[in-house]
Scaffold this motif. Sequence first.
Motif, mmCIF file in Angstrom:
data_model
loop_
_atom_site.group_PDB
_atom_site.id
_atom_site.type_symbol
_atom_site.label_atom_id
_atom_site.label_comp_id
_atom_site.label_asym_id
_atom_site.label_seq_id
_atom_site.Cartn_x
_atom_site.Cartn_y
_atom_site.Cartn_z
ATOM 1 N N ALA A 216 64.606 31.652 12.387
ATOM 2 C CA ALA A 216 63.445 30.996 13.205
ATOM 3 C C ALA A 216 64.335 29.410 14.442
ATOM 4 O O ALA A 216 63.841 29.406 15.477
ATOM 5 C CB ALA A 216 62.395 31.338 12.995
ATOM 6 N N TYR A 217 64.812 29.314 13.864
ATOM 7 C CA TYR A 217 65.302 27.886 13.734
ATOM 8 C C TYR A 217 66.447 27.838 14.461
ATOM 9 O O TYR A 217 67.305 26.999 12.504
ATOM 10 C CB TYR A 217 64.289 26.863 13.916
ATOM 11 C CG TYR A 217 63.071 26.970 14.184
ATOM 12 C CD1 TYR A 217 62.750 26.536 15.267
ATOM 13 C CD2 TYR A 217 62.012 27.414 13.077
ATOM 14 C CE1 TYR A 217 61.363 26.963 15.452
ATOM 15 C CE2 TYR A 217 60.644 27.702 13.270
ATOM 16 C CZ TYR A 217 60.509 27.015 14.950
ATOM 17 O OH TYR A 217 59.366 27.300 14.644
ATOM 18 N N ASP A 219 69.128 26.010 14.090
ATOM 19 C CA ASP A 219 69.563 24.392 14.278
ATOM 20 C C ASP A 219 68.129 23.275 13.031
ATOM 21 O O ASP A 219 68.440 22.113 13.167
ATOM 22 C CB ASP A 219 69.142 23.066 15.282
ATOM 23 C CG ASP A 219 70.289 22.782 15.631
ATOM 24 O OD1 ASP A 219 71.473 22.993 15.225
ATOM 25 O OD2 ASP A 219 69.653 21.569 17.114
ATOM 26 N N VAL A 220 67.589 24.340 12.220
ATOM 27 C CA VAL A 220 66.832 23.515 11.580
ATOM 28 C C VAL A 220 67.567 22.059 10.642
ATOM 29 O O VAL A 220 66.557 21.226 10.437
ATOM 30 C CB VAL A 220 66.403 24.422 10.602
ATOM 31 C CG1 VAL A 220 66.758 25.371 10.410
ATOM 32 C CG2 VAL A 220 64.611 24.256 9.752
ATOM 33 N N GLN A 223 68.086 19.501 13.090
ATOM 34 C CA GLN A 223 66.769 19.322 13.681
ATOM 35 C C GLN A 223 65.777 18.037 12.205
ATOM 36 O O GLN A 223 65.381 16.719 12.886
ATOM 37 C CB GLN A 223 66.142 19.716 14.262
ATOM 38 C CG GLN A 223 66.806 20.732 16.069
ATOM 39 C CD GLN A 223 66.630 19.783 16.461
ATOM 40 O OE1 GLN A 223 65.931 18.230 16.643
ATOM 41 N NE2 GLN A 223 67.285 19.697 17.448
ATOM 42 N N THR A 224 65.712 17.943 11.359
ATOM 43 C CA THR A 224 64.916 18.039 10.098
ATOM 44 C C THR A 224 66.037 16.241 10.010
ATOM 45 O O THR A 224 65.602 15.772 9.306
ATOM 46 C CB THR A 224 65.023 18.565 8.826
ATOM 47 O OG1 THR A 224 64.083 19.771 9.323
ATOM 48 C CG2 THR A 224 64.374 18.199 8.100
ATOM 49 N N MET B 145 56.858 24.054 10.862
ATOM 50 C CA MET B 145 57.432 24.389 11.980
ATOM 51 C C MET B 145 57.843 23.528 12.946
ATOM 52 O O MET B 145 58.744 23.223 13.555
ATOM 53 C CB MET B 145 55.944 25.199 12.473
ATOM 54 C CG MET B 145 55.782 25.991 12.278
ATOM 55 S SD MET B 145 54.488 27.241 13.235
ATOM 56 C CE MET B 145 54.818 27.789 14.745
ATOM 57 N N LYS B 149 61.608 22.369 13.564
ATOM 58 C CA LYS B 149 61.866 22.042 15.271
ATOM 59 C C LYS B 149 62.407 20.542 15.333
ATOM 60 O O LYS B 149 62.939 20.141 16.337
ATOM 61 C CB LYS B 149 60.062 22.136 16.054
ATOM 62 C CG LYS B 149 60.278 23.573 16.649
ATOM 63 C CD LYS B 149 59.370 23.627 17.342
ATOM 64 C CE LYS B 149 58.246 23.525 16.592
ATOM 65 N NZ LYS B 149 56.642 23.366 17.374
ATOM 66 N N LYS B 199 58.371 35.535 16.187
ATOM 67 C CA LYS B 199 59.499 34.482 15.265
ATOM 68 C C LYS B 199 59.049 33.301 15.033
ATOM 69 O O LYS B 199 59.515 32.461 14.822
ATOM 70 C CB LYS B 199 61.042 34.889 15.812
ATOM 71 C CG LYS B 199 61.731 35.704 14.756
ATOM 72 C CD LYS B 199 63.304 35.401 15.591
ATOM 73 C CE LYS B 199 64.012 36.298 14.214
ATOM 74 N NZ LYS B 199 65.774 36.696 14.723
ATOM 75 N N TYR B 200 58.894 32.563 16.727
ATOM 76 C CA TYR B 200 58.325 31.400 16.751
ATOM 77 C C TYR B 200 56.921 31.558 16.089
ATOM 78 O O TYR B 200 56.687 30.334 16.791
ATOM 79 C CB TYR B 200 58.914 30.921 18.334
ATOM 80 C CG TYR B 200 60.429 30.769 17.879
ATOM 81 C CD1 TYR B 200 60.810 30.532 17.479
ATOM 82 C CD2 TYR B 200 60.595 32.859 18.736
ATOM 83 C CE1 TYR B 200 62.629 30.343 17.574
ATOM 84 C CE2 TYR B 200 62.063 33.043 18.573
ATOM 85 C CZ TYR B 200 62.984 31.688 18.406
ATOM 86 O OH TYR B 200 64.113 32.148 18.306
ATOM 87 N N TYR B 204 55.583 33.641 11.424
ATOM 88 C CA TYR B 204 56.871 34.124 10.364
ATOM 89 C C TYR B 204 56.724 33.552 9.778
ATOM 90 O O TYR B 204 57.382 33.839 8.965
ATOM 91 C CB TYR B 204 57.930 33.630 11.862
ATOM 92 C CG TYR B 204 59.369 33.891 11.072
ATOM 93 C CD1 TYR B 204 59.727 35.553 11.559
ATOM 94 C CD2 TYR B 204 59.771 32.548 11.110
ATOM 95 C CE1 TYR B 204 61.692 35.368 10.640
ATOM 96 C CE2 TYR B 204 61.709 33.213 10.108
ATOM 97 C CZ TYR B 204 61.886 34.022 10.399
ATOM 98 O OH TYR B 204 63.187 34.163 9.422
ATOM 99 N N PHE B 205 56.356 31.781 9.449
ATOM 100 C CA PHE B 205 56.280 30.818 8.487
ATOM 101 C C PHE B 205 55.888 31.995 7.582
ATOM 102 O O PHE B 205 56.220 31.748 6.054
ATOM 103 C CB PHE B 205 55.730 29.855 8.432
ATOM 104 C CG PHE B 205 57.107 28.539 8.860
ATOM 105 C CD1 PHE B 205 57.012 29.038 10.544
ATOM 106 C CD2 PHE B 205 57.378 28.011 8.459
ATOM 107 C CE1 PHE B 205 58.011 28.149 10.946
ATOM 108 C CE2 PHE B 205 58.083 27.329 8.948
ATOM 109 C CZ PHE B 205 58.734 27.526 10.189
#
Lengths: 454, 454
Positions: A216-217, A219-220, A223-224, B145, B149, B199-200, B204-205
């Motif tokens: 889903a992300y 670039d997770v 980013q984290t 989430m 991001k 998905k976003y 999704y989570f």
Amino acid sequence: MKTFNPFDAASFRTALRAFMDREAIGPAGATLLVAVSGGADSVALAHLLHASGIPIQIAHCNFRLRGEESGRDETFVRNFAAQLNVPFHVRHFDTNEYASAGKLSIQEAARELRYAWLEELRVQTGLDAVATAHHMQDSVETLWMNLSKGTGISGLHGILPKQGALVRPLLFATREDIAGYMMAEQLAFVEDSSNASDKYTRNYFRHHVLPPLREAYPDVVRQTGASIQRFREAEMLYQQAVEGYRKKLVEKKGEEYFIPVLKLKQVRPLATIAYELLKPFGCNTHLAAQAVDLLEAGPGKFVTTATHRIVRDRKWLIVTPLQEALSAHFLIEAGQREVLLPGFRITLREEKYDGRPIPADADVAYLNASELSFPLMIRKWKTGDYCYPLGLNKKKKLSRLFIDQKLSLPEKEKVWVLESDKRIVWVMGMRLDHRFRVTEHTEQILVLKMETTR
Amino acid sequence: MKTFNPFDAASFRTALRAFMDREAIGPAGATLLVAVSGGADSVALAHLLHASGIPIQIAHCNFRLRGEESGRDETFVRNFAAQLNVPFHVRHFDTNEYASAGKLSIQEAARELRYAWLEELRVQTGLDAVATAHHMQDSVETLWMNLSKGTGISGLHGILPKQGALVRPLLFATREDIAGYMMAEQLAFVEDSSNASDKYTRNYFRHHVLPPLREAYPDVVRQTGASIQRFREAEMLYQQAVEGYRKKLVEKKGEEYFIPVLKLKQVRPLATIAYELLKPFGCNTHLAAQAVDLLEAGPGKFVTTATHRIVRDRKWLIVTPLQEALSAHFLIEAGQREVLLPGFRITLREEKYDGRPIPADADVAYLNASELSFPLMIRKWKTGDYCYPLGLNKKKKLSRLFIDQKLSLPEKEKVWVLESDKRIVWVMGMRLDHRFRVTEHTEQILVLKMETTR
């Protein structure tokens, strides 16, 4: 961090240097002792530092857990060090034995042995710091694990770039960045198969939690990772605010600390501020909440921690060191066969040692009698206590040992130690001291047995 | 939160009351407008509040997305309100139309419509707050989430218990707690199938990230939920520290703000403090970093944000409102056929409306000419601007619209608006205003076409 191109080695090295400068890792001229397993991350780290003109030496731990493979890895790292023309150090460990002696998982055992030896070696060689190859994803995984277990703001800074003499120069880079560098420099490495797939380790996150997140992300991790940097700075501001309150509210008089009830009542957020102010006196969040309840209680009510008593006075919370914790001492004279203590009894017998293997029983201590000098003493453990845990044969703080054993505060409060001539012989019910262990040369042994009485 | 037994309804209600007291939700006598979809969470919330003696009214949104099912849900909630003997409100929406008019996803559209109507209804009925049934897991999902991001400390507080007139009394409870209450009280509910598996979204989570986490950490939701409470308090302390720096470092003189260079250079952590001090002047982290670079730059260098210019003076950073942003106005007189603006051109034509459907093109505005009064004005948008977005027919701040559209700061800086008599007609290239739309009764239309010129 500014972006860089991991496939361009020079750009990667510039990014490394910028990160090290920012975090004050390895000042000019400092030599780093780099821990190299032979895996991609540690090979990249050593190569990067060396190619950047930073003096290094290489240290390799052979945990002897994977037969020939362990030997292969050692040879690989030895050759790698020779190629770079830097000093190489290696230590062989009997990890399995150490793990079973200390009742540790193999991973915990390897971790303890590794860090203890690296620090020992650093001091011996007179080097400035030990460098490990933790990268951004390791740090992100640490944050997620802390979050899943429950944490406060300090659980959000991930792996720190610098902790005492330990430094992590690769935290700015992802696994993918490192793989890019390895490709660009055509560096060989060995596959590190030592990571057991334990549910409670970062491997679980890597293999089961990260993939759906990345879906889903994409670039997770980065980013984290960037968030972690912000959380570290937020934590600094948080600490500044806490210290402001400490200065304003906590007054030391002799051995005692005074906190004004009316003023404390008015601070916001009360729970967190109370926790931070009382943490040095042995409060966890639970005990701190009880102390907050004292603000509405009558004078004379109190909360007791492992080290202090917090008493509600008319105008103050008064924090007093627990004299009892320091004064409860029980002596054992030569020839004595039994000692009664609060909650348990110790029986003693002396016998000739016939060479049989020593049974592993945490509640029974088999000691080399010739090392002991009477009277022995039993007392509660206290901050600053250390021993040489069996199998480690290296000084270790008890507080550190308890962290490794994941002891809760109430469990820690119950720990007693056996002392001989001011040296700790036995962390009772938990760990023998290496110096008093029974060896093949031992002739006479003293056996102490612990039994609960209530 | 103290623990409670969700299967014991009285204990659950005590926990609810304690949470509402702590968060100052719904003071004595306040009536809450409860949003009830008919799903377990919202039914539980309404029932809990009602059974606790808190006056409520029930509001139901029928988004008409699922044919008969939507009607079934509405009937269910209507009957539920009748059982509780509380007022019932319902509104039907043409969600699909609203979504396509505003180029929104169905989920976004439903969310916008829902909150706009609930607030409208709250004001009409004179009630104190709108209550939604968000629970602990929703909040934990929000945190995860945000982390994925990338976020700062404010991304860690999850869903807030109170935001303006919006309250979330169920945040202390997990999904499982709520299910326990529903069972204990034998409450019926409808299955909420409106959650698309995007998905976003949090779905999704819920379906892909949470299950593996729960496998390793069964208590992950409650532990992260408890952490969120600690993060909220940490954020308060963080803000206190920031406000201390603001007071010490930012001095207002007329329309300008002065920050002493030498003092700012010395603060730690510099990046975060500079970001927080400069945020009110239109700085994101990127622009704040550029402003930090000014500290080492020569006098006269500057950084420009959407609203301000930050200039390096010899001893100060001087922050000045951008006069240009406010002064760039372009008038359109009646009959004018073209306007040239920085970077684009507007062509205009007037014509009779023949009833054909209006094409959907963000760069062309079809307006009801009889609603317009010349001269029209084109200017950059500014804080405080609002419009009645087409399809919504409700006042909405542009800043809010941009958040929904996920506009970056540079994108926002480029937004122009068309005004008629101080009313916004067109957020240019983005959204028409409902009041100026072409309807079946429109006779004359004005067509504006936007074309880039560089």
